[in-house]
Design a protein around this motif. Structure first.
Motif, PDB file in Angstrom:
ATOM      1  N   ARG A 134      -8.437   8.198   8.230  1.00 18.44           N
ATOM      2  CA  ARG A 134      -9.066   7.788   9.625  1.00 18.44           C
ATOM      3  C   ARG A 134     -10.174   8.846   9.925  1.00 18.44           C
ATOM      4  NH1 ARG A 134      -4.409   9.165  13.135  1.00 18.44           N
ATOM      5  NH2 ARG A 134      -3.235   7.629  11.905  1.00 18.44           N
TER       6      ARG A 134
ATOM      7  N   ILE B   1      -6.108  11.381   6.767  1.00 27.96           N
ATOM      8  CA  ILE B   1      -7.386  11.496   5.557  1.00 27.96           C
ATOM      9  C   ILE B   1      -8.164  10.499   5.724  1.00 27.96           C
ATOM     10  CG2 ILE B   1      -7.491  11.582   3.055  1.00 27.96           C
ATOM     11  CD1 ILE B   1      -4.610  12.878   3.175  1.00 27.96           C
TER      12      ILE B   1
ATOM     13  N   ARG C  51       1.455  17.461   8.475  1.00 26.25           N
ATOM     14  CA  ARG C  51       0.307  16.804   8.265  1.00 26.25           C
ATOM     15  C   ARG C  51       0.369  15.436   8.247  1.00 26.25           C
ATOM     16  NH1 ARG C  51      -4.235  18.202   3.978  1.00 26.25           N
ATOM     17  NH2 ARG C  51      -5.631  16.568   4.664  1.00 26.25           N
ATOM     18  N   ASP C  52      -0.328  14.622   9.096  1.00 23.00           N
ATOM     19  CA  ASP C  52      -0.515  13.124   8.902  1.00 23.00           C
ATOM     20  C   ASP C  52      -1.296  12.583   7.857  1.00 23.00           C
ATOM     21  OD1 ASP C  52      -0.534  10.350   9.449  1.00 23.00           O
ATOM     22  OD2 ASP C  52      -1.473  10.701  11.337  1.00 23.00           O
ATOM     23  N   ILE C  53      -0.600  12.011   6.921  1.00 24.85           N
ATOM     24  CA  ILE C  53      -1.225  11.426   5.594  1.00 24.85           C
ATOM     25  C   ILE C  53      -2.441  10.452   6.068  1.00 24.85           C
ATOM     26  CG2 ILE C  53      -0.987  10.353   3.473  1.00 24.85           C
ATOM     27  CD1 ILE C  53       0.095  13.258   3.738  1.00 24.85           C
ATOM     28  N   MET C  54      -2.246   9.680   7.081  1.00 24.63           N
ATOM     29  CA  MET C  54      -3.032   8.711   7.362  1.00 24.63           C
ATOM     30  C   MET C  54      -4.496   9.237   8.010  1.00 24.63           C
ATOM     31  SD  MET C  54      -1.163   6.522   6.181  1.00 24.63           S
ATOM     32  CE  MET C  54      -2.247   4.982   6.422  1.00 24.63           C
TER      33      MET C  54
ATOM     34  N   VAL D 129      -4.313  -3.406   7.888  1.00 23.61           N
ATOM     35  CA  VAL D 129      -4.176  -3.154   9.332  1.00 23.61           C
ATOM     36  C   VAL D 129      -4.073  -1.644   9.371  1.00 23.61           C
ATOM     37  CG1 VAL D 129      -2.278  -3.359  11.266  1.00 23.61           C
ATOM     38  CG2 VAL D 129      -3.008  -5.044   9.468  1.00 23.61           C
ATOM     39  N   ASP D 130      -3.599  -0.772   8.579  1.00 26.34           N
ATOM     40  CA  ASP D 130      -3.142   0.649   8.706  1.00 26.34           C
ATOM     41  C   ASP D 130      -4.441   1.453   8.146  1.00 26.34           C
ATOM     42  OD1 ASP D 130      -0.752   0.322   9.592  1.00 26.34           O
ATOM     43  OD2 ASP D 130       0.257   0.199   7.664  1.00 26.34           O
ATOM     44  N   PHE D 131      -5.247   0.788   7.630  1.00 22.04           N
ATOM     45  CA  PHE D 131      -6.475   1.561   7.186  1.00 22.04           C
ATOM     46  C   PHE D 131      -7.831   1.144   7.861  1.00 22.04           C
ATOM     47  CE2 PHE D 131      -3.465   1.715   4.010  1.00 22.04           C
ATOM     48  CZ  PHE D 131      -3.527   2.981   3.585  1.00 22.04           C
TER      49      PHE D 131
ATOM     50  N   HIS E 170       0.703  -1.155   0.025  1.00 20.89           N
ATOM     51  CA  HIS E 170       0.024  -0.025  -0.075  1.00 20.89           C
ATOM     52  C   HIS E 170       1.003   1.291  -0.029  1.00 20.89           C
ATOM     53  CE1 HIS E 170       0.692  -1.118   4.085  1.00 20.89           C
ATOM     54  NE2 HIS E 170      -0.035  -0.193   4.450  1.00 20.89           N
TER      55      HIS E 170
ATOM     56  N   LYS F  71       1.805   4.825  13.983  1.00 17.18           N
ATOM     57  CA  LYS F  71       0.895   4.479  12.844  1.00 17.18           C
ATOM     58  C   LYS F  71       0.564   5.843  11.903  1.00 17.18           C
ATOM     59  CE  LYS F  71      -1.042   0.142  13.270  1.00 17.18           C
ATOM     60  NZ  LYS F  71      -2.047  -0.409  13.159  1.00 17.18           N
ATOM     61  N   GLU F  72       1.750   6.817  12.199  1.00 11.55           N
ATOM     62  CA  GLU F  72       1.435   7.928  11.326  1.00 11.55           C
ATOM     63  C   GLU F  72       2.183   8.109  10.276  1.00 11.55           C
ATOM     64  OE1 GLU F  72       2.666   7.883  14.468  1.00 11.55           O
ATOM     65  OE2 GLU F  72       0.660   7.742  15.571  1.00 11.55           O
ATOM     66  N   CYS F  73       1.944   8.903   9.308  1.00 12.32           N
ATOM     67  CA  CYS F  73       2.916   9.019   8.293  1.00 12.32           C
ATOM     68  C   CYS F  73       2.767  10.677   8.114  1.00 12.32           C
ATOM     69  CB  CYS F  73       2.237   8.372   7.051  1.00 12.32           C
ATOM     70  SG  CYS F  73       3.367   8.731   5.573  1.00 12.32           S
ATOM     71  N   VAL F  74       3.672  11.366   8.518  1.00 11.73           N
ATOM     72  CA  VAL F  74       3.570  12.980   8.662  1.00 11.73           C
ATOM     73  C   VAL F  74       4.195  13.535   7.302  1.00 11.73           C
ATOM     74  CG1 VAL F  74       3.902  15.029   9.942  1.00 11.73           C
ATOM     75  CG2 VAL F  74       3.289  12.668  11.012  1.00 11.73           C
ATOM     76  N   LEU F  75       3.707  14.191   6.491  1.00 12.40           N
ATOM     77  CA  LEU F  75       4.510  14.989   5.939  1.00 12.40           C
ATOM     78  C   LEU F  75       5.043  16.432   6.430  1.00 12.40           C
ATOM     79  CD1 LEU F  75       5.464  16.023   3.082  1.00 12.40           C
ATOM     80  CD2 LEU F  75       3.081  16.810   2.362  1.00 12.40           C
TER      81      LEU F  75
ATOM     82  N   ASP G  94      -1.209  10.046  -1.633  1.00  6.79           N
ATOM     83  CA  ASP G  94      -1.894  10.973  -0.532  1.00  6.79           C
ATOM     84  C   ASP G  94      -0.810  11.935  -0.396  1.00  6.79           C
ATOM     85  OD1 ASP G  94      -4.232   9.781  -0.739  1.00  6.79           O
ATOM     86  OD2 ASP G  94      -4.261   8.778   1.134  1.00  6.79           O
ATOM     87  N   ILE G  95       0.289  11.557  -0.030  1.00  6.93           N
ATOM     88  CA  ILE G  95       1.463  12.275   0.439  1.00  6.93           C
ATOM     89  C   ILE G  95       1.655  13.382  -0.858  1.00  6.93           C
ATOM     90  CG2 ILE G  95       3.873  12.908   0.550  1.00  6.93           C
ATOM     91  CD1 ILE G  95       4.011   9.983   2.114  1.00  6.93           C
TER      92      ILE G  95
ATOM     93  N   MET H 179       3.938   1.420  11.275  1.00  2.00           N
ATOM     94  CA  MET H 179       3.377   1.199   9.683  1.00  2.00           C
ATOM     95  C   MET H 179       3.823   0.240   9.116  1.00  2.00           C
ATOM     96  SD  MET H 179       1.333   3.886   8.497  1.00  2.00           S
ATOM     97  CE  MET H 179       1.932   4.117   6.849  1.00  2.00           C
ATOM     98  N   MET H 180       2.767  -0.574   8.302  1.00  2.00           N
ATOM     99  CA  MET H 180       3.095  -1.615   7.603  1.00  2.00           C
ATOM    100  C   MET H 180       3.727  -1.132   6.255  1.00  2.00           C
ATOM    101  SD  MET H 180       2.859  -4.508   8.962  1.00  2.00           S
ATOM    102  CE  MET H 180       2.567  -4.203  10.902  1.00  2.00           C
TER     103      MET H 180
END
Ligand code: GTP
Ligand code: MG
Ligand code: ZN
Lengths: 120, 216
Positions: B15, B13, B8-11, B126-128, A2, A110-114, A9-10, A37-38
């Motif tokens: 969530r 969106i 900004r945390d992309i995840m 798992v992440d979604f 994924h 479990k974050e992915c921060v830009l 999205d990024i 994060m996976m």
């Protein structure tokens, strides 16, 4: 796999920001990926580069880094756990609080921060 | 040159949409269960079996994620419940946005329980989060008895683990006890139910769990 949807999205957020600032090119982005994060950083890097072709972000520098996951145990001890990606899954399978040995719950990771964009 | 501190945390969106989905379910008094698990582990069979057991008393609906076909959606429709099939195409997981659209097409007012069957995959979903209230992970002995320890994250993040196809454990040389032990080691709070959808073993326990969690 994924990484592609995350990269999409990024990139969307980055291009939006660049447009807001009337930039003509994105030179650099930095992203912090939660250690739980996976997602695989090399694949994420590849996905970002492939998807940016033909956009303002083509040929940008991509700075990806992992931040450790944080856990809380049943006795409310908070632990930061930094695990190499290769060992993450094995380590998680028997993860216990280093202070009291009780099982852990995920607090963050479990974050992915830009974080930042450099544009011109 | 602009330095833009986006931070900004992309995840977030996904969530945020998942939280919206959960509110939509709640406004309609629907309790949602995610059904995740390995390919072919018995996710659709589980939903079919549950419809067979509680479908007369409760309004059940389903969303079935499939990579390209609508095979699972058709199977579930044959149980006589409303089903929306979602194709993920090249994606390996459903996301909250896809589910949001599916919710618009379901007769939520008539439902008490919604099952959302994700694409067969123990990693990406798992992440979604999608907006369901509880997560059920289904694995089976035919994936090998090391499949639990190899995918700890999904067991950390689930509310019920189902170990299916115990009827063929011996034939595939898998230890059901090891799988259960691994799941408990990863997440000591996780209830584990050993089942055979084929022989109808363990299903009453799952029904009890579902009724307890959903208060129905
Ligand atoms: N022996 C045995 N076979 C089972 C059992 N449960 C399911 N199966 C068989 O396993 C196969 C896959 O079952 P499904 O319910 O389609 O599994 P699934 O997880 O929905 O599969 P995908 O959606 O394709 O990932 C089918 O042929 C089922 O008949 C069981 O308890 N024992
Ligand atoms: Mg299925
Ligand atoms: Zn502790």
């Amino acid at each position: 796999m994924h990484e592609f949807s995350i990269a999409e999205d990024i990139l969307e957020v980055a291009l939006d920001e660049a447009e807001k600032h009337k930039a003509s090119r994105i030179k650099h982005i930095s992203v912090e990926v939660g250690g739980l994060m996976m997602a695989n950083l090399e694949q994420l890097d590849f996905a970002l580069r492939s998807l940016s072709v033909g956009t303002l972000a083509e040929d940008m520098e991509v700075d990806l880094k992992t931040v450790p996951g944080r856990f809380k145990c049943d006795n409310n001890h908070v632990n930061e756990v930094s695990i190499e990606e290769d060992d993450l899954y094995l380590a998680l399978a028997s993860l216990r609080c280093p202070e009291c040995g009780s099982p852990l719950r995920v607090l963050s990771g479990k974050e992915c921060v830009l974080k930042r964009i450099i544009a011109e | 040159m602009h330095v833009i501190d986006v931070d900004r945390d992309i995840m977030e969106i996904n969530r945020r949409i998942s939280e919206r989905n959960q509110r939509v379910l709640e406004e309609n008094n629907v309790f949602g269960f995610d059904v995740l698990g390995a390919i072919g582990s018995g996710k659709t069979s589980l939903i079919e079996a549950l419809v067979g057991r509680i479908g007369k008393k409760l309004g059940i609906g389903a969303i079935a994620g499939d990579v390209i076909s609508d095979a699972d959606a058709s199977r579930l429709k044959r149980c006589g419940i409303p089903v929306i099939g979602l194709n993920t195409g090249r994606e390996c997981h459903l996301d909250a946005h896809l589910v949001e659209h599916a919710l618009e097409s379901l007769p939520l007012k008539d439902l008490d329980i919604l099952f959302i069957e994700n694409v067969g995959n123990l990693i990406c979903p798992v992440d979604f989060p999608l907006g369901a209230h509880r997560r059920i992970v289904v694995v089976s002995v035919s994936e090998g008895d090391d499949t639990v320890e190899k995918h700890p994250m999904i067991f950390l993040d689930s509310d019920l683990a189902v170990i299916n196809k115990i009827d063929i454990a011996e034939a595939v040389d898998a230890s059901v006890e090891k799988m259960e032990y691994d799941a408990k080691r990863i997440n000591p709070r996780l209830p584990v139910i050993k089942t055979s959808m084929k022989k109808g073993i363990g299903l009453n326990e799952i029904v009890d769990w579902i009724r307890k969690e959903s208060n129905l």
